[in-house]
Design a protein around this motif. Structure first.
Motif, PDB file in Angstrom:
ATOM      1  N   LEU A   1     -64.295  39.860  93.547  1.00 11.67           N
ATOM      2  CA  LEU A   1     -63.968  38.487  93.922  1.00 11.67           C
ATOM      3  C   LEU A   1     -65.132  37.516  93.777  1.00 11.67           C
ATOM      4  CD1 LEU A   1     -61.818  39.277  97.081  1.00 11.67           C
ATOM      5  CD2 LEU A   1     -61.010  38.600  94.805  1.00 11.67           C
ATOM      6  N   THR A   2     -66.208  37.965  93.140  1.00 10.85           N
ATOM      7  CA  THR A   2     -67.341  37.079  92.915  1.00 10.85           C
ATOM      8  C   THR A   2     -66.865  35.875  92.101  1.00 10.85           C
ATOM      9  OG1 THR A   2     -68.834  38.957  92.924  1.00 10.85           O
ATOM     10  CG2 THR A   2     -69.672  36.923  91.951  1.00 10.85           C
ATOM     11  N   GLY A   3     -67.220  34.690  92.550  1.00 10.80           N
ATOM     12  CA  GLY A   3     -66.765  33.473  91.884  1.00 10.80           C
ATOM     13  C   GLY A   3     -65.464  32.937  92.461  1.00 10.80           C
ATOM     14  N   THR A   4     -64.769  33.765  93.234  1.00 13.05           N
ATOM     15  CA  THR A   4     -63.530  33.345  93.879  1.00 13.05           C
ATOM     16  C   THR A   4     -63.777  32.987  95.339  1.00 13.05           C
ATOM     17  OG1 THR A   4     -62.269  34.811  92.448  1.00 13.05           O
ATOM     18  CG2 THR A   4     -61.170  34.069  94.429  1.00 13.05           C
ATOM     19  N   VAL A   5     -64.721  33.704  95.960  1.00 12.73           N
ATOM     20  CA  VAL A   5     -65.074  33.487  97.362  1.00 12.73           C
ATOM     21  C   VAL A   5     -66.429  32.802  97.402  1.00 12.73           C
ATOM     22  CG1 VAL A   5     -65.598  34.603  99.555  1.00 12.73           C
ATOM     23  CG2 VAL A   5     -63.789  35.533  98.086  1.00 12.73           C
ATOM     24  N   ASP A   6     -66.497  31.711  98.162  1.00 11.93           N
ATOM     25  CA  ASP A   6     -67.758  30.990  98.319  1.00 11.93           C
ATOM     26  C   ASP A   6     -68.303  31.222  99.719  1.00 11.93           C
ATOM     27  OD1 ASP A   6     -67.721  29.758  95.786  1.00 11.93           O
ATOM     28  OD2 ASP A   6     -66.371  28.200  96.529  1.00 11.93           O
ATOM     29  N   PHE A   7     -69.588  31.491  99.815  1.00 13.39           N
ATOM     30  CA  PHE A   7     -70.280  31.581 101.091  1.00 13.39           C
ATOM     31  C   PHE A   7     -71.114  30.320 101.213  1.00 13.39           C
ATOM     32  CE2 PHE A   7     -69.295  35.901  99.883  1.00 13.39           C
ATOM     33  CZ  PHE A   7     -68.800  36.434 101.066  1.00 13.39           C
ATOM     34  N   THR A   8     -70.629  29.398 102.009  1.00 14.46           N
ATOM     35  CA  THR A   8     -71.257  28.086 102.073  1.00 14.46           C
ATOM     36  C   THR A   8     -72.443  28.024 103.022  1.00 14.46           C
ATOM     37  OG1 THR A   8     -69.801  27.357 103.854  1.00 14.46           O
ATOM     38  CG2 THR A   8     -69.069  26.950 101.577  1.00 14.46           C
ATOM     39  N   GLY A   9     -72.467  28.893 104.020  1.00 17.05           N
ATOM     40  CA  GLY A   9     -73.484  28.756 105.051  1.00 17.05           C
ATOM     41  C   GLY A   9     -73.153  27.551 105.908  1.00 17.05           C
ATOM     42  N   GLU A  10     -74.111  27.088 106.677  1.00 18.79           N
ATOM     43  CA  GLU A  10     -73.892  25.936 107.543  1.00 18.79           C
ATOM     44  C   GLU A  10     -73.757  24.676 106.706  1.00 18.79           C
ATOM     45  OE1 GLU A  10     -76.279  23.685 111.073  1.00 18.79           O
ATOM     46  OE2 GLU A  10     -76.409  25.879 110.995  1.00 18.79           O
ATOM     47  N   ILE A  11     -72.780  23.841 107.067  1.00 24.60           N
ATOM     48  CA  ILE A  11     -72.512  22.601 106.350  1.00 24.60           C
ATOM     49  C   ILE A  11     -72.545  21.459 107.358  1.00 24.60           C
ATOM     50  CG2 ILE A  11     -70.822  21.310 104.999  1.00 24.60           C
ATOM     51  CD1 ILE A  11     -69.695  23.980 104.071  1.00 24.60           C
ATOM     52  N   ASN A  12     -73.293  20.397 107.055  1.00 30.34           N
ATOM     53  CA  ASN A  12     -73.367  19.253 107.963  1.00 30.34           C
ATOM     54  C   ASN A  12     -72.032  18.538 108.116  1.00 30.34           C
ATOM     55  OD1 ASN A  12     -76.056  19.614 108.599  1.00 30.34           O
ATOM     56  ND2 ASN A  12     -76.762  18.295 106.944  1.00 30.34           N
ATOM     57  N   ASP A  13     -71.304  18.355 107.022  1.00 32.35           N
ATOM     58  CA  ASP A  13     -70.017  17.667 107.060  1.00 32.35           C
ATOM     59  C   ASP A  13     -68.984  18.505 106.316  1.00 32.35           C
ATOM     60  OD1 ASP A  13     -67.888  15.938 107.202  1.00 32.35           O
ATOM     61  OD2 ASP A  13     -68.698  14.506 105.757  1.00 32.35           O
ATOM     62  N   PRO A  14     -68.274  19.380 107.033  1.00 27.79           N
ATOM     63  CA  PRO A  14     -67.311  20.249 106.366  1.00 27.79           C
ATOM     64  C   PRO A  14     -65.992  19.567 106.008  1.00 27.79           C
ATOM     65  CG  PRO A  14     -67.320  20.704 108.694  1.00 27.79           C
ATOM     66  CD  PRO A  14     -68.407  19.684 108.443  1.00 27.79           C
ATOM     67  N   ALA A  15     -65.791  18.317 106.425  1.00 26.00           N
ATOM     68  CA  ALA A  15     -64.510  17.639 106.208  1.00 26.00           C
ATOM     69  C   ALA A  15     -64.058  17.646 104.741  1.00 26.00           C
ATOM     70  CB  ALA A  15     -64.556  16.220 106.758  1.00 26.00           C
ATOM     71  N   PRO A  16     -64.918  17.309 103.778  1.00 28.53           N
ATOM     72  CA  PRO A  16     -64.448  17.327 102.385  1.00 28.53           C
ATOM     73  C   PRO A  16     -63.996  18.723 101.937  1.00 28.53           C
ATOM     74  CG  PRO A  16     -66.499  16.097 102.546  1.00 28.53           C
ATOM     75  CD  PRO A  16     -66.280  16.766 103.879  1.00 28.53           C
ATOM     76  N   LEU A  17     -64.673  19.740 102.410  1.00 26.05           N
ATOM     77  CA  LEU A  17     -64.295  21.116 102.061  1.00 26.05           C
ATOM     78  C   LEU A  17     -62.960  21.487 102.702  1.00 26.05           C
ATOM     79  CD1 LEU A  17     -65.077  23.809 100.703  1.00 26.05           C
ATOM     80  CD2 LEU A  17     -66.266  24.398 102.810  1.00 26.05           C
ATOM     81  N   VAL A  18     -62.799  21.187 103.972  1.00 30.16           N
ATOM     82  CA  VAL A  18     -61.555  21.501 104.681  1.00 30.16           C
ATOM     83  C   VAL A  18     -60.393  20.740 104.060  1.00 30.16           C
ATOM     84  CG1 VAL A  18     -60.344  21.371 106.904  1.00 30.16           C
ATOM     85  CG2 VAL A  18     -62.729  22.117 106.830  1.00 30.16           C
ATOM     86  N   ALA A  19     -60.612  19.506 103.669  1.00 27.46           N
ATOM     87  CA  ALA A  19     -59.549  18.693 103.070  1.00 27.46           C
ATOM     88  C   ALA A  19     -59.027  19.288 101.762  1.00 27.46           C
ATOM     89  CB  ALA A  19     -60.046  17.270 102.842  1.00 27.46           C
TER      90      ALA A  19
END
Length: 143
Positions: free
Chosen positions: A15-33
């Motif tokens: 699944l490499t390239g399919t799953v992203d490990f973002t770590g801590e994100i200051n503003d996750p709203a764009p990702l969640v959207a």
């Protein structure tokens, strides 16, 4: 975080390239959207704000039944027994396969968060009342 067990598992499963490990994100709203389904796998968070944030963005939520998550979601999300990873996966896949159900749950989630936890609708008037009471009491005092 290179070499963590989750990254190694992702590689092992191809699944490499399919799953992203973002770590801590200051503003996750764009990702969640951008998500089709928001999965909350936390097993200990008593009232995760991220669930309310996903609901406010009309994202359908699948979560373990821990803490206050069932209260947060009501009928506007999918709650599975804590630790039942297989059922959580089935619920997520079911929603990914059913666009109509995703939209319905997302709309219900957005309406529920506005009804029960909207800062502008619920909290702001309550804060105004408290401040008015404090101000009135202060004017009547001899301080």
């Amino acid at each position: 975080q290179k070499g963590t067990w989750s990254q190694e598992l992702t590689e092992d499963l191809g699944l490499t390239g399919t799953v992203d490990f973002t770590g801590e994100i200051n503003d996750p709203a764009p990702l969640v959207a951008r998500l089709d389904v928001f999965a909350q796998p936390s097993r200990r968070d008593p009232f995760p704000l991220v669930v309310l944030e996903a609901m406010a963005m009309a994202r359908p939520v699948v979560a373990f039944d821990v803490g206050g998550i069932a209260e947060q979601l009501g009928e506007a999300g999918v709650v599975v027994p804590a630790e039942d990873v297989d059922l959580m996966a089935k619920a997520v896949i079911g929603l990914l396969d059913d666009e109509s159900a995703r939209r319905t749950l997302g709309d219900q989630a957005e309406a529920r968060v506005k009804e029960h936890w909207d800062v502008h609708v619920l909290f702001r008037p309550a804060i105004r009342r408290i401040l008015a009471d404090v101000t009135a009491a202060d004017h009547g005092s001899t301080r």
